[in-house]
Design a protein around this motif. Structure first.
Motif, mmCIF file in Angstrom:
data_model
loop_
_atom_site.group_PDB
_atom_site.id
_atom_site.type_symbol
_atom_site.label_atom_id
_atom_site.label_comp_id
_atom_site.label_asym_id
_atom_site.label_seq_id
_atom_site.Cartn_x
_atom_site.Cartn_y
_atom_site.Cartn_z
ATOM 1 N N TRP A 37 37.388 -18.597 -15.303
ATOM 2 C CA TRP A 37 38.783 -18.726 -14.902
ATOM 3 C C TRP A 37 39.468 -17.581 -15.480
ATOM 4 O O TRP A 37 40.833 -17.504 -15.415
ATOM 5 C CB TRP A 37 39.257 -19.904 -15.348
ATOM 6 C CG TRP A 37 38.871 -21.382 -14.972
ATOM 7 C CD1 TRP A 37 37.870 -22.172 -15.275
ATOM 8 C CD2 TRP A 37 39.137 -22.043 -13.560
ATOM 9 N NE1 TRP A 37 37.681 -23.238 -14.317
ATOM 10 C CE2 TRP A 37 38.411 -22.981 -13.373
ATOM 11 C CE3 TRP A 37 40.138 -21.272 -12.432
ATOM 12 C CZ2 TRP A 37 38.450 -23.589 -12.012
ATOM 13 C CZ3 TRP A 37 40.044 -22.052 -11.218
ATOM 14 C CH2 TRP A 37 39.378 -23.440 -11.110
ATOM 15 N N GLU A 38 38.751 -16.526 -15.387
ATOM 16 C CA GLU A 38 39.435 -15.173 -15.756
ATOM 17 C C GLU A 38 39.599 -14.505 -14.341
ATOM 18 O O GLU A 38 38.857 -14.760 -13.406
ATOM 19 C CB GLU A 38 38.553 -14.356 -16.597
ATOM 20 C CG GLU A 38 38.609 -14.974 -18.118
ATOM 21 C CD GLU A 38 39.701 -15.015 -18.814
ATOM 22 O OE1 GLU A 38 40.716 -13.928 -18.476
ATOM 23 O OE2 GLU A 38 39.898 -15.860 -19.700
ATOM 24 N N PRO A 39 40.607 -13.618 -14.101
ATOM 25 C CA PRO A 39 40.786 -12.587 -12.887
ATOM 26 C C PRO A 39 39.262 -11.887 -12.642
ATOM 27 O O PRO A 39 38.777 -11.576 -13.591
ATOM 28 C CB PRO A 39 41.646 -11.951 -13.185
ATOM 29 C CG PRO A 39 42.564 -12.629 -14.205
ATOM 30 C CD PRO A 39 41.471 -13.174 -15.095
ATOM 31 N N LEU A 40 39.060 -11.976 -11.477
ATOM 32 C CA LEU A 40 37.751 -11.146 -11.233
ATOM 33 C C LEU A 40 37.561 -9.880 -11.679
ATOM 34 O O LEU A 40 36.485 -9.333 -11.732
ATOM 35 C CB LEU A 40 37.373 -11.321 -9.780
ATOM 36 C CG LEU A 40 37.225 -12.891 -9.331
ATOM 37 C CD1 LEU A 40 36.637 -12.747 -7.571
ATOM 38 C CD2 LEU A 40 35.839 -13.324 -9.846
ATOM 39 N N THR A 41 38.741 -9.291 -11.691
ATOM 40 C CA THR A 41 38.541 -7.806 -12.422
ATOM 41 C C THR A 41 38.585 -7.661 -13.798
ATOM 42 O O THR A 41 38.051 -6.623 -14.346
ATOM 43 C CB THR A 41 40.128 -7.066 -12.084
ATOM 44 O OG1 THR A 41 40.931 -7.913 -12.647
ATOM 45 C CG2 THR A 41 40.225 -6.889 -10.499
#
Length: 103
Positions: A37-41
């Motif tokens: 659930w973290e941004p893919l970056t």
């Protein structure tokens, strides 16, 4: 039920692809879920099952399908309503996954 059996027959021999597709269509609900659930970056905690886990899941389906087909002894056609072939397959796979989760 006929549609379900046709889907099973289409997956025969391609369980790894079928399991991977099913995971992404039915379990993963959002692209960021793959990264905890973290941004893919942002480097995160990958939650997508790896190849080893997917191969193990595919092996469960392959074995259950093989057992289901080899042990089908009813005189009724497997697609006939109430034949139980599809229900036996689902029960076998569900029991195996529940056993692995608890054991």
């Amino acid at each position: 039920k006929i549609a379900g059996l046709l889907e099973l027959l289409a997956c025969q021999g391609m369980w790894l692809r079928a399991v991977r597709l099913a995971y992404h269509l039915q379990v993963a609900s959002h692209v960021e879920q793959a990264n905890g659930w973290e941004p893919l970056t942002v480097p995160g905690n990958a939650t997508v099952p790896g190849n080893e886990k997917l191969h193990a899941w595919a092996a469960v389906f392959e074995q259950a399908f093989e057992d289901c087909v080899l042990n089908y002894r009813e005189e009724r056609h497997p697609l006939e309503e109430g034949s139980g072939m599809l229900n036996n397959f689902v029960s076998t796979v569900t029991a195996k996954f529940n056993e692995d989760r608890t054991g």
